[in-house]
Design a protein around this motif. Structure first.
Motif, PDB file in Angstrom:
ATOM      1  N   ARG A   1       0.876  -1.163   0.000  1.00  0.00           N
ATOM      2  CA  ARG A   1       0.000   0.000   0.000  1.00  0.00           C
ATOM      3  C   ARG A   1       0.918   1.219   0.000  1.00  0.00           C
ATOM      4  N   VAL A   2       0.654   2.122  -0.926  1.00  0.00           N
ATOM      5  CA  VAL A   2       1.515   3.282  -1.102  1.00  0.00           C
ATOM      6  C   VAL A   2       0.742   4.555  -0.789  1.00  0.00           C
ATOM      7  N   THR A   3       1.355   5.420  -0.006  1.00  0.00           N
ATOM      8  CA  THR A   3       0.800   6.752   0.222  1.00  0.00           C
ATOM      9  C   THR A   3       1.713   7.696  -0.550  1.00  0.00           C
ATOM     10  N   LEU A   4       1.118   8.493  -1.434  1.00  0.00           N
ATOM     11  CA  LEU A   4       1.955   9.339  -2.288  1.00  0.00           C
ATOM     12  C   LEU A   4       1.226  10.601  -2.693  1.00  0.00           C
ATOM     13  N   HIS A   5       2.034  11.539  -3.131  1.00  0.00           N
ATOM     14  CA  HIS A   5       1.509  12.719  -3.813  1.00  0.00           C
ATOM     15  C   HIS A   5       1.854  12.527  -5.275  1.00  0.00           C
ATOM     16  N   PHE A   6       0.942  12.957  -6.142  1.00  0.00           N
ATOM     17  CA  PHE A   6       1.259  12.887  -7.564  1.00  0.00           C
ATOM     18  C   PHE A   6       0.684  14.102  -8.267  1.00  0.00           C
ATOM     19  N   ALA A   7       1.233  14.383  -9.426  1.00  0.00           N
ATOM     20  CA  ALA A   7       0.662  15.387 -10.314  1.00  0.00           C
ATOM     21  C   ALA A   7       0.756  14.837 -11.721  1.00  0.00           C
ATOM     22  N   LEU A   8      -0.296  15.047 -12.470  1.00  0.00           N
ATOM     23  CA  LEU A   8      -0.323  14.650 -13.869  1.00  0.00           C
ATOM     24  C   LEU A   8      -0.452  15.944 -14.654  1.00  0.00           C
ATOM     25  N   LYS A   9       0.484  16.160 -15.582  1.00  0.00           N
ATOM     26  CA  LYS A   9       0.486  17.430 -16.310  1.00  0.00           C
ATOM     27  C   LYS A   9       0.659  17.185 -17.802  1.00  0.00           C
ATOM     28  N   PHE A  10       0.191  18.162 -18.585  1.00  0.00           N
ATOM     29  CA  PHE A  10       0.506  18.177 -20.007  1.00  0.00           C
ATOM     30  C   PHE A  10       1.948  18.641 -20.140  1.00  0.00           C
ATOM     31  N   GLU A  11       2.536  18.405 -21.318  1.00  0.00           N
ATOM     32  CA  GLU A  11       3.923  18.836 -21.543  1.00  0.00           C
ATOM     33  C   GLU A  11       4.081  20.343 -21.350  1.00  0.00           C
ATOM     34  N   SER A  12       3.003  21.094 -21.547  1.00  0.00           N
ATOM     35  CA  SER A  12       3.049  22.556 -21.374  1.00  0.00           C
ATOM     36  C   SER A  12       3.197  22.945 -19.907  1.00  0.00           C
ATOM     37  N   GLY A  13       2.985  21.966 -19.004  1.00  0.00           N
ATOM     38  CA  GLY A  13       3.054  22.259 -17.580  1.00  0.00           C
ATOM     39  C   GLY A  13       1.670  22.440 -16.961  1.00  0.00           C
ATOM     40  N   GLU A  14       0.641  22.505 -17.817  1.00  0.00           N
ATOM     41  CA  GLU A  14      -0.737  22.638 -17.316  1.00  0.00           C
ATOM     42  C   GLU A  14      -1.097  21.397 -16.504  1.00  0.00           C
ATOM     43  N   VAL A  15      -1.590  21.616 -15.291  1.00  0.00           N
ATOM     44  CA  VAL A  15      -1.899  20.505 -14.389  1.00  0.00           C
ATOM     45  C   VAL A  15      -3.275  19.922 -14.699  1.00  0.00           C
ATOM     46  N   ILE A  16      -3.325  18.601 -14.882  1.00  0.00           N
ATOM     47  CA  ILE A  16      -4.578  17.897 -15.135  1.00  0.00           C
ATOM     48  C   ILE A  16      -5.171  17.456 -13.803  1.00  0.00           C
TER      49      ILE A  16
ATOM     50  N   GLN B   1       8.319  11.308 -17.946  1.00  0.00           N
ATOM     51  CA  GLN B   1       7.604  11.664 -19.178  1.00  0.00           C
ATOM     52  C   GLN B   1       6.905  10.384 -19.612  1.00  0.00           C
ATOM     53  N   VAL B   2       5.587  10.427 -19.723  1.00  0.00           N
ATOM     54  CA  VAL B   2       4.837   9.223 -20.067  1.00  0.00           C
ATOM     55  C   VAL B   2       4.281   9.366 -21.479  1.00  0.00           C
ATOM     56  N   PRO B   3       4.779   8.543 -22.423  1.00  0.00           N
ATOM     57  CA  PRO B   3       4.276   8.630 -23.794  1.00  0.00           C
ATOM     58  C   PRO B   3       2.841   8.096 -23.873  1.00  0.00           C
ATOM     59  N   PRO B   4       2.096   8.476 -24.917  1.00  0.00           N
ATOM     60  CA  PRO B   4       0.687   8.071 -25.018  1.00  0.00           C
ATOM     61  C   PRO B   4       0.469   6.568 -24.842  1.00  0.00           C
ATOM     62  N   GLU B   5       1.355   5.740 -25.427  1.00  0.00           N
ATOM     63  CA  GLU B   5       1.115   4.299 -25.345  1.00  0.00           C
ATOM     64  C   GLU B   5       1.262   3.758 -23.923  1.00  0.00           C
ATOM     65  N   LYS B   6       1.928   4.525 -23.047  1.00  0.00           N
ATOM     66  CA  LYS B   6       2.017   4.105 -21.634  1.00  0.00           C
ATOM     67  C   LYS B   6       1.031   4.869 -20.768  1.00  0.00           C
TER      68      LYS B   6
ATOM     69  N   PRO C   1     -10.063  11.335 -23.134  1.00  0.00           N
ATOM     70  CA  PRO C   1      -9.691  12.731 -23.396  1.00  0.00           C
ATOM     71  C   PRO C   1      -8.180  12.964 -23.376  1.00  0.00           C
ATOM     72  N   LEU C   2      -7.433  12.112 -22.688  1.00  0.00           N
ATOM     73  CA  LEU C   2      -5.975  12.288 -22.629  1.00  0.00           C
ATOM     74  C   LEU C   2      -5.240  11.394 -23.624  1.00  0.00           C
ATOM     75  N   SER C   3      -5.987  10.684 -24.475  1.00  0.00           N
ATOM     76  CA  SER C   3      -5.307   9.812 -25.441  1.00  0.00           C
ATOM     77  C   SER C   3      -4.496  10.658 -26.415  1.00  0.00           C
ATOM     78  N   GLY C   4      -3.408  10.078 -26.883  1.00  0.00           N
ATOM     79  CA  GLY C   4      -2.563  10.772 -27.849  1.00  0.00           C
ATOM     80  C   GLY C   4      -1.674  11.842 -27.247  1.00  0.00           C
ATOM     81  N   ARG C   5      -1.698  11.987 -25.930  1.00  0.00           N
ATOM     82  CA  ARG C   5      -0.907  13.037 -25.285  1.00  0.00           C
ATOM     83  C   ARG C   5       0.248  12.431 -24.502  1.00  0.00           C
ATOM     84  N   THR C   6       1.402  13.096 -24.560  1.00  0.00           N
ATOM     85  CA  THR C   6       2.509  12.742 -23.680  1.00  0.00           C
ATOM     86  C   THR C   6       2.272  13.514 -22.392  1.00  0.00           C
ATOM     87  N   LEU C   7       2.352  12.822 -21.265  1.00  0.00           N
ATOM     88  CA  LEU C   7       2.061  13.444 -19.979  1.00  0.00           C
ATOM     89  C   LEU C   7       3.290  13.439 -19.083  1.00  0.00           C
ATOM     90  N   THR C   8       3.334  14.377 -18.153  1.00  0.00           N
ATOM     91  CA  THR C   8       4.372  14.377 -17.130  1.00  0.00           C
ATOM     92  C   THR C   8       3.734  13.843 -15.855  1.00  0.00           C
TER      93      THR C   8
END
Length: 150
Positions: free
Chosen positions: A11-26, A64-69, A128-135
């Motif tokens: 069991r993991v307790t963590l903070h995370f952020a998912l962002k577009f490459e532009s830095g915009e936070v999802i 950096q997470v590519p779309p296929e991952k 909605p996030l398909s095809g996007r590389t995410l941070t």
């Protein structure tokens, strides 16, 4: 206990952020309570869990997470056209409106209206996030064996 690495059955307790490459936070937990999840409980897509494997409490990383991952490439077959009369008359149908459909197994399938022209309504079922590389920024706060009482 602090040396336990993230693996199946933890069991993991963590903070995370998912962002577009532009830095915009999802999505992020850095501004609120951390997330707590069990590896393998499908709270986090398996590909994202893979990035956490082996991390220990106190570890921070940015990936950096590519779309296929992440959420896959866009699939043109996931865009479907319906007739206006197939929807209830009072339903607002305009680009960007999200509609929930039930698929063949009665699972909920969200789609987003992408185009409305005359009697045709085009609905995009791609994630909605398909095809996007995410941070994917992550900070592991705690790792413990799963199933322990808190």
């Amino acid at each position: 206990m602090k040396e336990l690495p993230v693996d199946k059955g933890t069991r993991v307790t963590l903070h995370f952020a998912l962002k577009f490459e532009s830095g915009e936070v999802i999505d992020t937990t850095f501004d609120k309570d951390p997330a707590s999840l069990e590896i393998g409980d499908e709270n986090l897509p398996e590909n994202f869990e893979a990035y956490l494997m082996g991390m220990k409490a106190g570890d921070k990383a940015s990936y950096q997470v590519p779309p296929e991952k992440a959420f896959g490439q866009r699939n043109p077959n996931n865009v479907q056209t319906f007739k206006r009369h197939e929807f209830s008359a009072d339903m607002v149908l305009e680009p960007g409106v999200m509609i929930s459909f039930a698929d063949a197994r009665q699972q909920e399938l969200p789609g987003v209206v992408s185009r409305v022209e005359g009697d045709e309504v085009e609905v995009d079922f791609n994630h909605p996030l398909s095809g996007r590389t995410l941070t994917f920024d992550v900070e592991v706060i705690d790792v413990e064996p799963a199933g322990q009482a808190h």
